[in-house]
Design a protein around this motif. Structure first.
Motif, PDB file in Angstrom:
ATOM      1  N   TRP A  12     -44.855  13.946  23.174  1.00  0.00           N
ATOM      2  CA  TRP A  12     -44.867  12.717  22.388  1.00  0.00           C
ATOM      3  C   TRP A  12     -45.276  13.062  20.966  1.00  0.00           C
ATOM      4  O   TRP A  12     -45.957  14.049  20.726  1.00  0.00           O
ATOM      5  CB  TRP A  12     -45.828  11.703  22.990  1.00  0.00           C
ATOM      6  N   PHE A  38     -36.915  11.457  21.920  1.00  0.00           N
ATOM      7  CA  PHE A  38     -37.817  10.335  22.168  1.00  0.00           C
ATOM      8  C   PHE A  38     -37.397   9.119  21.362  1.00  0.00           C
ATOM      9  O   PHE A  38     -37.430   8.002  21.843  1.00  0.00           O
ATOM     10  CB  PHE A  38     -39.257  10.729  21.838  1.00  0.00           C
ATOM     11  N   THR A  42     -35.774   5.575  25.761  1.00  0.00           N
ATOM     12  CA  THR A  42     -36.352   4.267  26.038  1.00  0.00           C
ATOM     13  C   THR A  42     -37.789   4.431  26.513  1.00  0.00           C
ATOM     14  O   THR A  42     -38.115   5.421  27.168  1.00  0.00           O
ATOM     15  CB  THR A  42     -35.509   3.534  27.102  1.00  0.00           C
ATOM     16  N   PRO A  43     -38.666   3.492  26.199  1.00  0.00           N
ATOM     17  CA  PRO A  43     -40.053   3.588  26.676  1.00  0.00           C
ATOM     18  C   PRO A  43     -40.209   3.119  28.113  1.00  0.00           C
ATOM     19  O   PRO A  43     -41.299   3.145  28.645  1.00  0.00           O
ATOM     20  CB  PRO A  43     -40.803   2.648  25.725  1.00  0.00           C
ATOM     21  N   ILE A 100     -43.331   0.160  31.546  1.00  0.00           N
ATOM     22  CA  ILE A 100     -43.494   0.913  30.303  1.00  0.00           C
ATOM     23  C   ILE A 100     -44.180   2.231  30.638  1.00  0.00           C
ATOM     24  O   ILE A 100     -45.144   2.266  31.409  1.00  0.00           O
ATOM     25  CB  ILE A 100     -44.298   0.104  29.282  1.00  0.00           C
ATOM     26  N   HIS A 101     -43.710   3.319  30.038  1.00  0.00           N
ATOM     27  CA  HIS A 101     -44.255   4.649  30.305  1.00  0.00           C
ATOM     28  C   HIS A 101     -45.723   4.707  29.908  1.00  0.00           C
ATOM     29  O   HIS A 101     -46.152   4.076  28.939  1.00  0.00           O
ATOM     30  CB  HIS A 101     -43.458   5.701  29.530  1.00  0.00           C
ATOM     31  N   ASP A 103     -47.458   7.077  28.575  1.00  0.00           N
ATOM     32  CA  ASP A 103     -47.720   7.739  27.307  1.00  0.00           C
ATOM     33  C   ASP A 103     -47.025   7.081  26.120  1.00  0.00           C
ATOM     34  O   ASP A 103     -46.928   7.679  25.058  1.00  0.00           O
ATOM     35  CB  ASP A 103     -47.271   9.208  27.379  1.00  0.00           C
ATOM     36  N   PHE A 104     -46.520   5.876  26.278  1.00  0.00           N
ATOM     37  CA  PHE A 104     -45.826   5.226  25.178  1.00  0.00           C
ATOM     38  C   PHE A 104     -46.845   4.917  24.077  1.00  0.00           C
ATOM     39  O   PHE A 104     -47.821   4.204  24.293  1.00  0.00           O
ATOM     40  CB  PHE A 104     -45.148   3.943  25.660  1.00  0.00           C
TER      41      PHE A 104
END
Length: 111
Positions: A12, A38, A42-43, A100-101, A103-104
């Motif tokens: 990230w 990234f 998509t998140p 939602i991930h 680590d977003f």
């Protein structure tokens, strides 16, 4: 849905050299490619690794036990023994609703 984030360094933008600027020295081509993918990615997470297992009979569960009879002081006593062999993981499962991930790098708040 899993509490661990990504363990790879530089995956990230904020996990790199500290300031997140990909044009600085010391940033290799691989981390630049990850940063570009990234931005286009998509998140959301659409699949996850399942924690369920199949046993020899095809039953699906988190854990499997078998009942064993133990003789203790001349009395029969039933005990449960956990089965850990011959279990097949279910694998990747599609989520009903995207998440939602972990680590977003954006703070979400309700307005």
């Amino acid at each position: 849905m899993g509490g661990s984030g990504s363990k790879t360094k530089g995956y990230w933008p904020f996990a790199g050299s500290g300031d997140g600027d990909p044009t600085k020295e010391g940033v290799d081509e691989q981390s630049l490619a990850r940063l570009r993918s990234f931005r286009n990615g998509t998140p959301f997470v659409f699949t996850r690794w399942s924690s369920l297992y199949f046993d020899e009979d095809g039953d699906l569960a988190h854990e499997f036990y078998e009942e064993t009879v133990v003789m203790k002081n001349g009395r029969k006593r039933a005990k449960l023994k956990k089965i850990q062999k011959n279990l097949i993981p279910q694998g990747t499962v599609k989520l009903d609703h995207p998440c939602i991930h972990v680590d977003f790098p954006v703070v979400l708040c309700e307005v």
